[in-house]
Design a protein around this motif. Structure first.
Motif, short mmCIF file in Angstrom:
data_model
loop_
_atom_site.label_atom_id
_atom_site.label_comp_id
_atom_site.label_asym_id
_atom_site.label_seq_id
_atom_site.Cartn_x
_atom_site.Cartn_y
_atom_site.Cartn_z
N GLY A 234 0.81 -1.20 0.00
CA GLY A 234 0.00 0.00 0.00
C GLY A 234 0.85 1.25 0.00
O GLY A 234 0.57 2.22 -0.73
N TYR A 235 1.89 1.24 0.82
CA TYR A 235 2.80 2.38 0.87
C TYR A 235 3.47 2.60 -0.48
O TYR A 235 3.55 3.74 -0.98
CB TYR A 235 3.85 2.14 1.96
CG TYR A 235 5.00 3.10 1.92
CD1 TYR A 235 4.85 4.44 2.25
CD2 TYR A 235 6.28 2.66 1.56
CE1 TYR A 235 5.92 5.33 2.22
CE2 TYR A 235 7.36 3.52 1.53
CZ TYR A 235 7.18 4.86 1.86
OH TYR A 235 8.24 5.72 1.82
N GLU A 236 3.94 1.53 -1.09
CA GLU A 236 4.63 1.66 -2.37
C GLU A 236 3.69 2.16 -3.46
O GLU A 236 4.09 2.93 -4.34
CB GLU A 236 5.24 0.31 -2.77
CG GLU A 236 6.42 -0.09 -1.89
CD GLU A 236 6.95 -1.47 -2.20
OE1 GLU A 236 6.35 -2.17 -3.07
OE2 GLU A 236 7.96 -1.88 -1.58
N SER A 237 2.42 1.75 -3.41
CA SER A 237 1.46 2.23 -4.41
C SER A 237 1.19 3.73 -4.23
O SER A 237 1.03 4.46 -5.21
CB SER A 237 0.16 1.44 -4.33
OG SER A 237 -0.59 1.78 -3.17
N MET A 238 1.18 4.19 -2.99
CA MET A 238 1.00 5.62 -2.74
C MET A 238 2.18 6.42 -3.26
O MET A 238 2.01 7.47 -3.88
CB MET A 238 0.81 5.86 -1.23
CG MET A 238 -0.50 5.28 -0.69
SD MET A 238 -0.59 5.30 1.13
CE MET A 238 -0.85 7.05 1.43
N VAL A 239 3.38 5.93 -3.01
CA VAL A 239 4.58 6.61 -3.51
C VAL A 239 4.57 6.66 -5.03
O VAL A 239 4.86 7.70 -5.64
CB VAL A 239 5.85 5.90 -2.99
CG1 VAL A 239 7.09 6.47 -3.68
CG2 VAL A 239 5.97 6.03 -1.49
#
Length: 444
Positions: A234-239
């Motif tokens: 999820g974090y990587e998709s936001m970045v």
């Protein structure tokens, strides 16, 4: 063109409308406080049959001299009664919906406080469908009309310092209103006594705020909670989505047709991974028990729809709901508009601005709020950005972090979510009283 339209619309409202004010005294038994209270309607547009509901509670201290705080809840589309009875008003509602109890931390401790349902369609406020607002030009226009009528009805408050106070999407509403009042004073000869503006967890400058969500859910959540607020994917998709989100927000500033797609993409990209966790977007410490608002307002809804309540406050024939989804949708193309352009002229006019945010709010998190204040171009920018966040205290206890320079202040409220005055009523009352009195916050 947008900025010119704001000014012209506000001036038209100030000079042309002969507003009818249908506010009347309210018995103290309705909202449990012994101060004088007034509630009812101010007609803000004859053309659109538009009527704004307001509830004014006088100060517990010195009403003839104390400031007037005017509160606007955000949403867009949510009623200011949510704050009046659930956060910082003179009373709070009983969970069973049968009445109210005294709130010792009401913001009317040292100020007259008025809660307004706006725009039309929110809470008890109503209008013909064509009179529903969908941008900040209209917000400013109708709020100038509101104040024009209000001060004619209640001239005893005309010399009391006026402070706007807003929350959440109020980060759009407060700047639009304050700027419109300022321009009306400059160009139409009005004398609105606007002295300050407070914005709590507000969406003001999406271009500065949205890129900070990845850092919040990862770095800050680890520091605050000991864990990230979303999983690694999820974090990587936001970045990964952040550059496109920023590009779409930039397009929105020059092409309104790009604004709704920007909102859809950015909210899905930045909110989606968090929403998937089931945690409360208004308080990262707890699960969302009652989607989508996560809080139970059935008791308040029952109380405000009692026929005895409606009769007492002059709204017979109108029902109350916490939020209006149609009004929310009407602002789809307004959401990503930058309202930070209003702040420098407000500051240069010696109208003070206090921005605060609960440090466990996700939906309009504190890192983004700090970011937009630091991106402002104004005469005090260098001095403001040279200051650092330092701890502040209330009653000897750590209450958050704060920094200030000139007329601009930024404050975090420790262990408070989106509804900071609900979660930390005592320290937020101390904060707002410091603001309206021009006093510094106590430091560690």
């Amino acid at each position: 063109m947008f900025r010119v339209t704001v000014v012209l619309a506000a001036l038209s409202a100030a000079t042309a409308l002969q507003a009818t004010v249908r506010m009347a005294p309210v018995a103290a038994s309705v909202c449990a406080d012994s101060v004088k209270q007034y509630a009812g309607y101010v007609d803000v547009s004859d053309e659109w049959n538009s009527h704004y509901f307001a509830w004014l509670s006088e100060s517990r201290s010195n009403p003839s001299a104390d400031p007037l705080i005017v509160w606007l809840t955000g949403g867009p589309g949510c009623s200011s009664s949510l704050a009046m009875f659930g956060e910082n008003g003179p009373c709070t509602y009983k969970p069973d919906g049968t009445g109210t109890v005294y709130n010792p931390f009401g913001w009317n401790s040292k100020a007259n406080v008025m809660f307004i349902d706006q725009p039309a369609g929110v809470g008890y406020s109503y209008a013909d469908r064509g009179g529903y607002s969908h941008n900040e030009t209209q917000v400013g226009e109708f709020m100038v009309a509101f104040f024009t009528g209000f001060y004619k009805k209640y001239p005893q408050f005309a010399n009391n310092p006026l402070y706007m106070a807003c929350e959440s999407y109020g980060g759009h509403f407060c700047p639009a209103t304050t700027y419109a009042l300022l321009q009306s004073n400059k160009l139409a000869g009005t004398n609105f006594p606007i002295k300050g503006m407070s914005i709590g967890s507000g969406l003001v400058d999406p271009a500065a705020q949205y890129p900070t969500f990845p850092a919040f859910v990862h770095d800050w959540c680890i520091e605050k909670l000991g864990r990230p607020c979303v999983d690694q994917s999820g974090y990587e998709s936001m970045v990964a989505a952040s550059p496109k989100c920023s590009e779409l927000i930039a397009q929105c500033q020059v092409n309104t047709s790009a604004c709704e797609p920007a909102k859809q993409f950015c909210n899905a990209a930045m909110f989606g991974p968090y929403d998937a966790t089931g945690f409360n977007p208004y308080d990262i410490r707890s699960k969302c028990e009652i989607p989508p608002m996560c809080y139970n307002f059935t008791g308040l809804t029952s109380f405000l729809n009692l026929e005895s309540t409606k009769k007492a406050i002059g709204v017979e024939g109108h029902d109350w709901a916490p939020c209006n989804s149609q009004v929310y949708t009407d602002f789809d193309s307004d959401w990503m508009k930058n309202m930070a352009w209003t702040i420098p002229p407000i500051l240069e006019a010696d109208i003070r601005v206090w921005v605060y945010a609960g440090d466990v709010d996700f939906i309009v998190q504190w890192i983004g709020n700090q970011a937009w204040t630091e991106s402002l171009e104004w005469s005090g920018a260098k001095g403001y950005n040279a200051t650092v966040l330092k701890p502040w205290t209330w009653n000897g206890k750590y209450a958050g972090k704060h920094h200030s320079f000139g007329g601009l202040s930024f404050t975090t409220v420790s262990n408070a979510g989106h509804l900071a005055a609900h979660d930390q009523p005592e320290s937020t009352l101390g904060m707002i009283n410091a603001f309206i009195s021009g006093q510094p916050l106590p430091t560690a």
